[in-house]
Design a protein around this motif. Structure first.
Motif, PDB file in Angstrom:
ATOM      1  N   MET A   1       0.836  -1.200   0.000  1.00 31.55           N
ATOM      2  CA  MET A   1       0.000   0.000   0.000  1.00 31.55           C
ATOM      3  C   MET A   1       0.870   1.248   0.000  1.00 31.55           C
ATOM      4  O   MET A   1       1.958   1.273   0.549  1.00 31.55           O
ATOM      5  N   SER A   6      -3.615   4.330  -0.579  1.00 29.71           N
ATOM      6  CA  SER A   6      -4.124   3.999  -1.896  1.00 29.71           C
ATOM      7  C   SER A   6      -3.577   2.645  -2.313  1.00 29.71           C
ATOM      8  O   SER A   6      -2.477   2.261  -1.923  1.00 29.71           O
ATOM      9  N   PRO A   7      -4.321   1.883  -3.116  1.00 28.88           N
ATOM     10  CA  PRO A   7      -3.808   0.606  -3.583  1.00 28.88           C
ATOM     11  C   PRO A   7      -2.611   0.804  -4.503  1.00 28.88           C
ATOM     12  O   PRO A   7      -2.398   1.881  -5.052  1.00 28.88           O
ATOM     13  N   ALA A   8      -1.819  -0.242  -4.646  1.00 28.09           N
ATOM     14  CA  ALA A   8      -0.667  -0.190  -5.534  1.00 28.09           C
ATOM     15  C   ALA A   8      -1.137   0.086  -6.958  1.00 28.09           C
ATOM     16  O   ALA A   8      -2.272  -0.191  -7.314  1.00 28.09           O
ATOM     17  N   ALA A  10      -0.873  -1.279  -9.845  1.00 28.03           N
ATOM     18  CA  ALA A  10      -1.491  -2.361 -10.612  1.00 28.03           C
ATOM     19  C   ALA A  10      -2.910  -2.653 -10.138  1.00 28.03           C
ATOM     20  O   ALA A  10      -3.716  -3.218 -10.869  1.00 28.03           O
ATOM     21  N   GLN A  11      -3.234  -2.281  -8.896  1.00 28.98           N
ATOM     22  CA  GLN A  11      -4.545  -2.581  -8.345  1.00 28.98           C
ATOM     23  C   GLN A  11      -5.532  -1.430  -8.518  1.00 28.98           C
ATOM     24  O   GLN A  11      -6.720  -1.600  -8.287  1.00 28.98           O
ATOM     25  N   ARG A  12      -5.043  -0.270  -8.894  1.00 27.58           N
ATOM     26  CA  ARG A  12      -5.925   0.889  -8.964  1.00 27.58           C
ATOM     27  C   ARG A  12      -6.823   0.825 -10.192  1.00 27.58           C
ATOM     28  O   ARG A  12      -6.384   0.479 -11.291  1.00 27.58           O
TER      29      ARG A  12
END
Length: 399
Positions: A1, A6-8, A10-12
């Motif tokens: 994180m 915020s998400p990494a 690749a995860q956003r």
């Protein structure tokens, strides 16, 4: 994180952008969409998905230069695409209403350049469409980018905190000189059908918005003068937003060259405004003086990283304006950029606009300025035109 939870990357989730128009404002917006996620931790990652322009070859060349993946030659096709989440409107004012309303009705978020429209009626229709879209979680924001200059943000904070007391007087100027030469060529900005108005809507709208933004108050009445100094100019060859190469043919100027007006804010404060494109040597000078009962603020965009602050309660022996360099990490936005003292530029305000818009969308919150804010400025512009035509004091219409 990430540090802001915020998400990494690749995860956003992606926020897929479709932009209509690619001239001056389109270039500034493209830079902002590319830059924002590289300097700010955003909860969504903007993707420059598709750019729309009428000329396929020119649009493709602009897309390649500015970093857009695909091209459309009809904005309607862009709005209809399933891979577009937000429509960015960077076209002349006569097209704003049709594009923005269609995009909102299609469930797309909208960022629309200022002024919101070419008339109050169009701006009202756009604001109504934005209100309907908001019920479905769709946001609409108007692009008054100068609000995002860190020194302007600090000025607003200081006024809201009461640092200068009750605002008594505002002096606002926007001075340019790109039309001071009577042989400067025509462009769409000098055509009332496309631009709506001249200096009034193009640059006067900015100082109206900034005055209201910083003071937290609204203009209620005003009296105005408009003037067109040069009524005919060479027709531009290869025209851009700020003109092109003069040709031999001449055409009429159908907008104002300068606007001067004064009015009153809701709290009774007086305000004076001057917008002109005939101020030799003033390339892009936005000057604001805000006088209160306990002090004053002064700003000039040609020294955009500085806010001048006066404390009326300081010892008279040492009293004077203090020059605040608004580049410290504690100042608005600046902590994501360079070390203190390494100034920001014109383009950074557009990046900050993207940051606030993306964060608002991700949070399910309406970012400002809203279309309703844009409508209110449009009503001020309309009151200026009525006043100049009738040589009268005019009330600014409210909801």
């Amino acid at each position: 994180m990430d540090p802001d939870n915020s998400p990494a990357p690749a995860q956003r989730p992606r926020l897929r952008i479709g932009m209509v128009g690619y001239a001056f404002m389109g270039r500034a917006h493209s830079h902002a969409w590319r830059t924002a996620p590289r300097f700010f931790e955003l909860p969504m990652l903007p993707e420059l998905t598709v750019l729309a322009g009428r000329d396929a070859a020119a649009a493709r060349a602009a897309a390649d230069t500015l970093g857009w993946t695909d091209v459309e030659t009809d904005w309607r096709a862009l709005v209809a695409r399933d891979d577009v989440d937000l429509v960015d409107v960077c076209t002349p004012g006569d097209t704003h209403a049709e594009i923005a309303i269609a995009a909102l009705e299609a469930g797309k978020h909208v960022l629309c350049e200022k002024p919101l429209a070419n008339s109050v009626a169009e701006a009202e229709a756009m604001t109504a469409a934005a209100a309907r879209a908001a019920e479905r979680g769709v946001v609409a924001m108007v692009g008054y980018s100068y609000r995002r200059v860190p020194a302007i943000q600090l000025a607003r904070q200081l006024v809201a905190e009461g640092r200068i007391g009750t605002v008594r007087h505002v002096r606002a100027q926007y001075l340019q000189d790109w039309l001071a030469d009577p042989e400067a060529p025509l462009s769409w900005r000098l055509d009332r059908q496309k631009a709506g108005s001249g200096a009034l809507g193009d640059i006067g709208a900015h100082i109206v918005d900034l005055t209201q933004f910083i003071t937290g108050d609204r203009l209620t009445e005003l009296t105005a003068m408009l003037e067109t100094f040069v009524s005919e100019r060479p027709v531009a060859v290869g025209s851009s937003g700020l003109g092109g190469t003069p040709g031999t043919e001449r055409g009429p100027v159908t907008v104002d060259d300068a606007a001067v007006f004064m009015g009153r804010l809701g709290n009774g404060a007086l305000a004076t405004f001057e917008a002109t494109r005939f101020a030799w040597g003033r390339r892009n000078s936005i000057r604001l003086d805000i006088d209160g009962t306990d002090g004053a603020l002064a700003f000039d965009f040609e020294d955009m990283n500085v806010l001048q602050v006066f404390d009326a309660h300081e010892d008279p022996r040492t009293a004077g304006f203090r020059r605040i360099q608004v580049t410290q990490p504690v100042h608005p936005y600046t902590g994501s950029w360079w070390p203190a003292g390494h100034g920001l530029g014109y383009e950074h305000a557009f990046t900050h606009q993207v940051v606030d818009l993306v964060r608002g969308i991700a949070a399910g919150q309406q970012p400002e300025p809203t279309f309703a804010d844009g409508l209110q400025v449009q009503r001020v512009l309309a009151a200026v035109e009525r006043s100049a035509q009738g040589r009268t004091w005019e009330r600014v219409e409210t909801d």
